[in-house]
Design an enzyme around this catalytic site. Structure first.
Site, PDB file in Angstrom:
ATOM      1  N   THR A   1       0.369  12.500   0.718  1.00 40.74           N
ATOM      2  CA  THR A   1       1.745  12.783   0.303  1.00 40.74           C
ATOM      3  C   THR A   1       1.938  14.262  -0.021  1.00 40.74           C
ATOM      4  OG1 THR A   1       3.302  12.344  -1.496  1.00 40.74           O
ATOM      5  CG2 THR A   1       0.990  12.098  -2.033  1.00 40.74           C
ATOM      6  N   ASP A   2       3.196  14.705   0.057  1.00 37.87           N
ATOM      7  CA  ASP A   2       3.504  16.083  -0.354  1.00 37.87           C
ATOM      8  C   ASP A   2       3.452  16.239  -1.876  1.00 37.87           C
ATOM      9  OD1 ASP A   2       5.811  14.651  -0.997  1.00 37.87           O
ATOM     10  OD2 ASP A   2       7.204  16.002   0.015  1.00 37.87           O
ATOM     11  N   GLU A   3       3.425  15.110  -2.604  1.00 39.08           N
ATOM     12  CA  GLU A   3       3.466  15.196  -4.077  1.00 39.08           C
ATOM     13  C   GLU A   3       2.209  15.844  -4.646  1.00 39.08           C
ATOM     14  OE1 GLU A   3       4.978  11.912  -6.249  1.00 39.08           O
ATOM     15  OE2 GLU A   3       6.473  11.436  -4.732  1.00 39.08           O
TER      16      GLU A   3
ATOM     17  N   TYR B   1       0.166   9.029 -10.013  1.00 35.46           N
ATOM     18  CA  TYR B   1       0.144   8.706  -8.570  1.00 35.46           C
ATOM     19  C   TYR B   1      -0.351   9.911  -7.767  1.00 35.46           C
ATOM     20  CZ  TYR B   1       1.919   8.439  -3.787  1.00 35.46           C
ATOM     21  OH  TYR B   1       2.028   8.508  -2.424  1.00 35.46           O
TER      22      TYR B   1
ATOM     23  N   LYS C   1      -3.754  10.467  -5.475  1.00 31.89           N
ATOM     24  CA  LYS C   1      -3.746  10.807  -4.040  1.00 31.89           C
ATOM     25  C   LYS C   1      -4.480  12.132  -3.816  1.00 31.89           C
ATOM     26  CE  LYS C   1      -1.849   8.958  -1.064  1.00 31.89           C
ATOM     27  NZ  LYS C   1      -2.297   7.863  -0.130  1.00 31.89           N
TER      28      LYS C   1
HETATM   29  P1  NAD Z   1       3.477   0.464   0.212  1.00 37.01           P
HETATM   30  O1  NAD Z   1       3.318   0.398  -1.258  1.00 37.01           O
HETATM   31  O2  NAD Z   1       4.739  -0.024   0.831  1.00 37.01           O
HETATM   32  O3  NAD Z   1       2.296  -0.332   0.931  1.00 37.01           O
HETATM   33  C1  NAD Z   1       0.964  -0.240   0.490  1.00 37.01           C
HETATM   34  C2  NAD Z   1       0.163  -1.318   1.236  1.00 37.01           C
HETATM   35  O4  NAD Z   1      -1.214  -1.183   0.851  1.00 37.01           O
HETATM   36  C3  NAD Z   1       0.586  -2.744   0.896  1.00 37.01           C
HETATM   37  O5  NAD Z   1       0.644  -3.523   2.068  1.00 37.01           O
HETATM   38  C4  NAD Z   1      -0.524  -3.239  -0.031  1.00 37.01           C
HETATM   39  O6  NAD Z   1      -0.724  -4.640   0.018  1.00 37.01           O
HETATM   40  C5  NAD Z   1      -1.725  -2.476   0.507  1.00 37.01           C
HETATM   41  N1  NAD Z   1      -2.767  -2.289  -0.507  1.00 37.01           N
HETATM   42  C6  NAD Z   1      -2.604  -1.815  -1.776  1.00 37.01           C
HETATM   43  N2  NAD Z   1      -3.792  -1.813  -2.414  1.00 37.01           N
HETATM   44  C7  NAD Z   1      -4.720  -2.277  -1.530  1.00 37.01           C
HETATM   45  C8  NAD Z   1      -6.117  -2.470  -1.590  1.00 37.01           C
HETATM   46  N3  NAD Z   1      -6.812  -2.224  -2.708  1.00 37.01           N
HETATM   47  N4  NAD Z   1      -6.750  -2.943  -0.484  1.00 37.01           N
HETATM   48  C9  NAD Z   1      -6.063  -3.214   0.642  1.00 37.01           C
HETATM   49  N5  NAD Z   1      -4.730  -3.060   0.758  1.00 37.01           N
HETATM   50  C10 NAD Z   1      -4.068  -2.584  -0.320  1.00 37.01           C
HETATM   51  O7  NAD Z   1       3.199   1.982   0.596  1.00 37.01           O
HETATM   52  P2  NAD Z   1       3.904   2.893   1.701  1.00 37.01           P
HETATM   53  O8  NAD Z   1       5.145   3.452   1.143  1.00 37.01           O
HETATM   54  O9  NAD Z   1       3.919   2.175   2.988  1.00 37.01           O
HETATM   55  O10 NAD Z   1       2.835   4.091   1.772  1.00 37.01           O
HETATM   56  C11 NAD Z   1       1.713   4.012   2.634  1.00 37.01           C
HETATM   57  C12 NAD Z   1       0.862   5.237   2.439  1.00 37.01           C
HETATM   58  O11 NAD Z   1       1.626   6.402   2.725  1.00 37.01           O
HETATM   59  C13 NAD Z   1       0.340   5.410   1.007  1.00 37.01           C
HETATM   60  O12 NAD Z   1      -0.970   5.913   1.074  1.00 37.01           O
HETATM   61  C14 NAD Z   1       1.285   6.450   0.404  1.00 37.01           C
HETATM   62  O13 NAD Z   1       0.625   7.174  -0.606  1.00 37.01           O
HETATM   63  C15 NAD Z   1       1.586   7.294   1.615  1.00 37.01           C
HETATM   64  N6  NAD Z   1       2.889   7.972   1.608  1.00 37.01           N
HETATM   65  C16 NAD Z   1       4.034   7.275   1.341  1.00 37.01           C
HETATM   66  C17 NAD Z   1       5.264   7.931   1.406  1.00 37.01           C
HETATM   67  C18 NAD Z   1       6.565   7.207   1.137  1.00 37.01           C
HETATM   68  O14 NAD Z   1       7.614   7.846   1.043  1.00 37.01           O
HETATM   69  N7  NAD Z   1       6.578   5.877   1.019  1.00 37.01           N
HETATM   70  C19 NAD Z   1       5.309   9.294   1.742  1.00 37.01           C
HETATM   71  C20 NAD Z   1       4.115   9.970   1.987  1.00 37.01           C
HETATM   72  C21 NAD Z   1       2.912   9.305   1.938  1.00 37.01           C
HETATM   73  O1  DAU Z   2       7.165  12.579  -1.552  1.00 41.21           O
HETATM   74  C1  DAU Z   2       6.469  11.486  -1.011  1.00 41.21           C
HETATM   75  C2  DAU Z   2       6.472  10.341  -1.996  1.00 41.21           C
HETATM   76  O2  DAU Z   2       7.792   9.806  -1.986  1.00 41.21           O
HETATM   77  C3  DAU Z   2       5.456   9.256  -1.675  1.00 41.21           C
HETATM   78  O3  DAU Z   2       4.173   9.799  -1.763  1.00 41.21           O
HETATM   79  C4  DAU Z   2       5.594   8.076  -2.642  1.00 41.21           C
HETATM   80  O4  DAU Z   2       4.708   7.035  -2.266  1.00 41.21           O
HETATM   81  C5  DAU Z   2       7.021   7.571  -2.567  1.00 41.21           C
HETATM   82  O5  DAU Z   2       7.203   6.530  -3.510  1.00 41.21           O
HETATM   83  C6  DAU Z   2       8.011   8.709  -2.834  1.00 41.21           C
HETATM   84  O6  DAU Z   2       7.942   9.136  -4.226  1.00 41.21           O
HETATM   85  P1  DAU Z   2       9.265   9.462  -5.071  1.00 41.21           P
HETATM   86  O7  DAU Z   2       8.954   9.320  -6.493  1.00 41.21           O
HETATM   87  O8  DAU Z   2       9.887  10.734  -4.614  1.00 41.21           O
HETATM   88  O9  DAU Z   2      10.206   8.226  -4.519  1.00 41.21           O
HETATM   89  P2  DAU Z   2      11.226   7.280  -5.287  1.00 41.21           P
HETATM   90  O10 DAU Z   2      11.975   6.537  -4.235  1.00 41.21           O
HETATM   91  O11 DAU Z   2      10.579   6.502  -6.373  1.00 41.21           O
HETATM   92  O12 DAU Z   2      12.220   8.307  -5.970  1.00 41.21           O
HETATM   93  C7  DAU Z   2      12.959   9.258  -5.194  1.00 41.21           C
HETATM   94  C8  DAU Z   2      13.715  10.143  -6.165  1.00 41.21           C
HETATM   95  O13 DAU Z   2      14.734   9.335  -6.781  1.00 41.21           O
HETATM   96  C9  DAU Z   2      12.874  10.674  -7.298  1.00 41.21           C
HETATM   97  O14 DAU Z   2      13.309  11.979  -7.639  1.00 41.21           O
HETATM   98  C10 DAU Z   2      13.147   9.722  -8.459  1.00 41.21           C
HETATM   99  C11 DAU Z   2      14.574   9.297  -8.201  1.00 41.21           C
HETATM  100  N1  DAU Z   2      14.910   7.915  -8.627  1.00 41.21           N
HETATM  101  C12 DAU Z   2      14.092   6.906  -8.258  1.00 41.21           C
HETATM  102  C13 DAU Z   2      14.360   5.603  -8.641  1.00 41.21           C
HETATM  103  C14 DAU Z   2      13.447   4.463  -8.266  1.00 41.21           C
HETATM  104  C15 DAU Z   2      16.074   7.693  -9.352  1.00 41.21           C
HETATM  105  O15 DAU Z   2      16.841   8.623  -9.650  1.00 41.21           O
HETATM  106  N2  DAU Z   2      16.346   6.396  -9.706  1.00 41.21           N
HETATM  107  C16 DAU Z   2      15.533   5.360  -9.417  1.00 41.21           C
HETATM  108  O16 DAU Z   2      15.837   4.204  -9.831  1.00 41.21           O
END
Ligand code: NAD
Ligand code: DAU
Length: 355
Positions: free
Chosen positions: A132-134, A158, A162
């Site tokens: 992630t970019d975080e 989180y 990562k």
């Molecule tokens: P998600 O939470 O939707 O899915 C996570 C999946 O991993 C689920 O299917 C869960 O069952 C599985 N999992 C969790 N713990 C496990 C374990 N111990 N063993 C096996 N499986 C397990 O997540 P996502 O949003 O699809 O993100 C996927 C990846 O991409 C993550 O590594 C996240 O950090 C990264 N990422 C997400 C975002 C985003 O915006 N969602 C952005 C950048 C990077």
């Molecule tokens: O930047 C990549 C990341 O983006 C991934 O690595 C994470 O897995 C993914 O969850 C996401 O993280 P964020 O914290 O940015 O996503 P989220 O959707 O939780 O929140 C987006 C923005 O909105 C953040 O600034 C928090 C804000 N927010 C979120 C929720 C859930 C609100 O204002 N209200 C809310 O109820």
């Protein structure tokens, strides 16, 4: 054969579906089916002869090693993680367990497998770590976007977990020569995202006439990427990425949270007007800010664009239209994932006295 972890989650399921549509190669998916993983996400391919699913935990070294022996994959794409920042604030330990210890378990088993491959197979092998970019921390309004050499400054449990995983991946390349690649991607949105994250939460609540919680002043900036574009970037990285390298992936769509919420509301007003004809935006409520809330993320994608010729293809307004359409057409999916445990989380997170 491509070995995917976490393929039943939001991004992993998109990757598996797109892969099976676009390539001839089989996919093995290992997923523990936590609250965030849903078999229904891959229902369209459950009878596909090239799709194989194993329910299991990435921390189970023996299981992972036996799967590598049996299936002999040419690459691993590692998605499995605890992914929600707010949950990491409420309970950090699970993030260390899965994201750090789980990734180290995969690296150990993968290295043992890779060291037994023949020279050509070993050279072609890839371990893609989806990060992630975080991990780069927070930017000010005028700061330059994150490049691959930006220092790691994770601020949430989180992002710290990562970052820890990324460091181990880097070390396994540096010390043992394992051909790893890490990608650092910005915020994804699209179909099948669990409605704890901002965009699906807003769609879900708005359709029910419930408050739309915006943290703090709503001016935090994220760079939004349509999930299918993330998956096309990962395919490019897998095909042409350099072992040991990292690639930033972004959507070229920096936006303040409140503007994202307004666009989602306006899209809903058009596609599914409220029964009383009032704009959905009237449901917006500013609530207590997230602890340690990062102010801004932004991606400089010069490297992946230049080296791999990748760029995002879906503009934000179009991606939001597709996303809203998907949630409107998939009410049964929403029902199936918003169980008692989901409602418990929402109650805990959005009640007045939350931590
Ligand atoms: P998600 O939470 O939707 O899915 C996570 C999946 O991993 C689920 O299917 C869960 O069952 C599985 N999992 C969790 N713990 C496990 C374990 N111990 N063993 C096996 N499986 C397990 O997540 P996502 O949003 O699809 O993100 C996927 C990846 O991409 C993550 O590594 C996240 O950090 C990264 N990422 C997400 C975002 C985003 O915006 N969602 C952005 C950048 C990077
Ligand atoms: O930047 C990549 C990341 O983006 C991934 O690595 C994470 O897995 C993914 O969850 C996401 O993280 P964020 O914290 O940015 O996503 P989220 O959707 O939780 O929140 C987006 C923005 O909105 C953040 O600034 C928090 C804000 N927010 C979120 C929720 C859930 C609100 O204002 N209200 C809310 O109820």
């Amino acid at each position: 054969m491509i070995f995917v972890t976490g393929g039943c989650g939001f991004i992993g399921s998109c990757f598996v579906l797109d892969w099976l549509e676009q390539a001839d190669e089989p996919v093995l998916n290992l997923d523990a089916l936590t609250y965030a993983g849903h078999l229904g996400n891959l229902a369209p391919v459950e009878r596909n002869a090239r799709y194989h699913f194993v329910r299991g935990d990435i921390r189970d070294r023996a299981l992972f090693a036996s799967l590598l022996e049996k299936w002999q994959p040419r690459a691993i794409v590692h998605f499995a993680a605890e992914s929600h920042v707010d949950r990491s604030i409420a309970g950090p330990a699970a993030f260390v367990d899965t994201n750090v210890n789980g990734t180290v378990a995969l690296l150990e088993a993968t290295l043992a497998y890779w060291q037994k491959l023949g020279a050509a197979q070993a050279a072609a092998f890839r371990f893609v770590n989806v990060s992630t970019d975080e991990v780069f921390g927070s930017l000010g309004p005028g700061d330059a976007p994150f490049t691959e050499s930006h220092p790691y400054q994770p601020n949430s449990p989180y992002s710290a977990s990562k970052a820890g995983a990324d460091h181990f991946v880097r070390a396994w390349h540096h010390t043992f020569d394992l051909p790893t690649i890490t990608t650092n991607c910005s915020n994804n949105y699209g179909p099948r995202q669990f409605p704890e994250k901002l965009i699906p939460l807003v769609i879900h609540n708005a359709l029910r006439g419930e408050p739309l919680p915006v943290y703090g002043d709503g001016q935090q900036v994220r760079d939004w990427l349509y999930v299918a574009d993330h998956c096309s970037a990962l395919r490019a990285v897998l095909a042409q990425g350099k072992p040991g390298a990292t690639y930033n992936i972004g959507g070229r769509a920096e936006m303040a949270n409140i503007d994202v919420v307004r666009i989602v509301c306006a899209t809903l007003d058009e596609m599914r007007p409220s029964p009383d004809g009032q704009p959905h935006e009237r449901l917006v409520r500013y609530v207590t800010d997230r602890r340690g809330h990062d102010r801004r993320y932004a991606i400089d994608d010069t490297k992946i664009a230049g080296e791999l010729g990748w760029a995002p293809s879906v503009r934000f307004e179009e991606g939001i239209r597709r996303t809203v359409r998907w949630y409107l057409d998939n009410e049964a999916w929403v029902q199936s994932v918003t169980s008692g445990a989901y409602r418990q989380w929402i109650e805990q997170q959005y009640s007045a006295g939350r931590p």
